[in-house]
Scaffold this motif. Structure first.
Motif: not given
Length: 393
Positions: A252-277
């Motif tokens: 049950x723990x594995x199923x709930x966490x697996x579903x949560x991670x799958x949802x997070x991936x499909x929602x899109x994970x943000x990353x930080x990029x350096x544009x200028x400096x």
């Protein structure tokens, strides 16, 4: 310094007349140049990092250049003697003497007859060189740029690796995810927290064991079938807790966490990029030196005159004495002071933006469909479209 050389100026095999056809490298000059070039090249570690052919070419070319330069000097001495001129040799004083002469201040040279020495002023060049050499500002700037670049690259690599690891876990089946990420102890802790009145974890033995609490049968029974997906005939007792409920809770723990991670991936994970400096390095250096001296002299003449006279029946006597004393005092006080101020600073100004990891670059269509099917509501979790970079501030 110059000195007139006595003839012959060049000794031994070098005392030869100029060649009538022009400058020629004599055998004596070549024999002198070759060992010098070889010693210079073979003292450098970089010389041994190139292949044999390149070493031979380099040694031949440098020997040719050095030999011709020496031949020009050789011919100059010969032409001077041929014209009846006396060659003049210019010799340099030893390095320490040159350094002292070059660094001696104009004030000290103009006050050469002064009893005081400008020690602080004369040391300005030495102190400046020592301080700047110890700071090594070019290396400071290079390390600042290198450190900034490496930090940006390392951050990007860590983000990519973390997202790749997340994709790999989400792409697994629930059983694979459970085997790699959920332990029996986590399942026991989950049961004890979910049903605190019915189940407890016993840690008194060699390994933790989940047991039914005393009096658990007298309490209202939880909906184990709805919560954990077990059969309707499963009850909370010592045998069923470890054999049935712990594996069910783990899944049950594995199923709930697996579903949560799958949802997070499909929602899109943000990353930080350096544009200028901007990287800014600054070195402020200030040095001042002062020498002061004071001399005081005083002199005084002290003259003293004494006279006397005496007489009587038998005669008369008179006398005089004059003494002169000269007193002179001298006092000299000298002081020197040197102050150095150094301000070294580095400034880093980076502008960041947020971007969404493009899932299609990490997974193919089949894997994306598998991740979508692992969410609690597959039809409601389409693949997120890539986000445009956030505007920089």
């Amino acid at each position: 310094m110059t000195q007139t050389a006595a003839r012959p100026v060049l000794p031994g095999p070098f005392a030869t007349p100029p060649h009538p056809a022009g400058v020629r490298v004599t055998q004596a000059v070549e024999d002198l140049v070759v060992p010098q070039v070889q010693a210079l090249l073979r003292s450098s570690p970089a010389y041994y990092r190139i292949d044999d052919a390149a070493r031979r070419d380099m040694e031949r070319d440098l020997t040719k250049i050095a030999a011709y330069s020496a031949a020009l000097l050789h011919d100059g001495f010969g032409q001077a003697e041929r014209l009846g001129q006396t060659p003049v040799l210019r010799t340099e004083p030893p390095a320490p003497a040159r350094t002292r002469a070059r660094r001696r201040s104009p004030w000290a040279r103009s006050a050469a007859d002064s009893p005081f020495e400008s020690s602080a002023v004369d040391r300005v060049a030495d102190v400046t060189g020592d301080v700047l050499g110890a700071i090594d500002f070019p290396r400071f700037v290079a390390d600042l740029i290198k450190g900034t670049f490496n930090a940006i690259v390392d951050a990007s690599i860590q983000q990519m690796e973390a997202f790749g690891e997340l994709i790999a876990n989400v792409a697994k089946t629930v059983d694979q995810f459970m085997a790699d990420n959920i332990t029996d102890n986590q399942a026991r802790d989950y049961l004890a927290a979910r049903y605190p009145g019915h189940i407890a974890v016993d840690t008194g033995g060699e390994s933790p064991v989940a047991r039914a609490r005393d009096g658990a049968a007298d309490l209202p029974q939880p909906n184990l079938q709805g919560d954990l997906g077990v059969g309707p005939d499963v009850a909370i007792d010592d045998s069923s807790v470890e054999e049935v409920l712990v594996p069910a809770a783990r899944r049950q723990l594995a199923s709930s966490r697996h579903q949560l991670l799958s949802t997070m991936v499909l929602m899109g994970i943000n990353r930080i990029v350096v544009t200028s400096g901007r990287v800014r390095a600054k070195l402020d250096f200030h040095i001042d030196a002062s020498d002061s001296g004071r001399a005081e002299t005083a002199s005084q003449f002290d003259a003293k005159h004494e006279s006397s006279a005496s007489g009587g029946l038998i005669g008369f006597h008179a006398g005089a004495r004059t003494s002169v004393a000269y007193v002179q005092t001298a006092k000299q006080v000298a002081s020197d002071e040197i102050n150095v101020n150094v301000d070294l600073s580095g400034e880093l100004d980076l502008r960041f933006a947020s971007q969404t990891f493009p899932l299609e670059r990490f997974a193919d269509t089949g894997l994306i469909s598998q991740i979508q099917g692992g969410t609690p509501n597959p039809s409601g979790n389409p693949v997120a479209a890539p986000m445009a970079p956030a505007p920089t501030q």
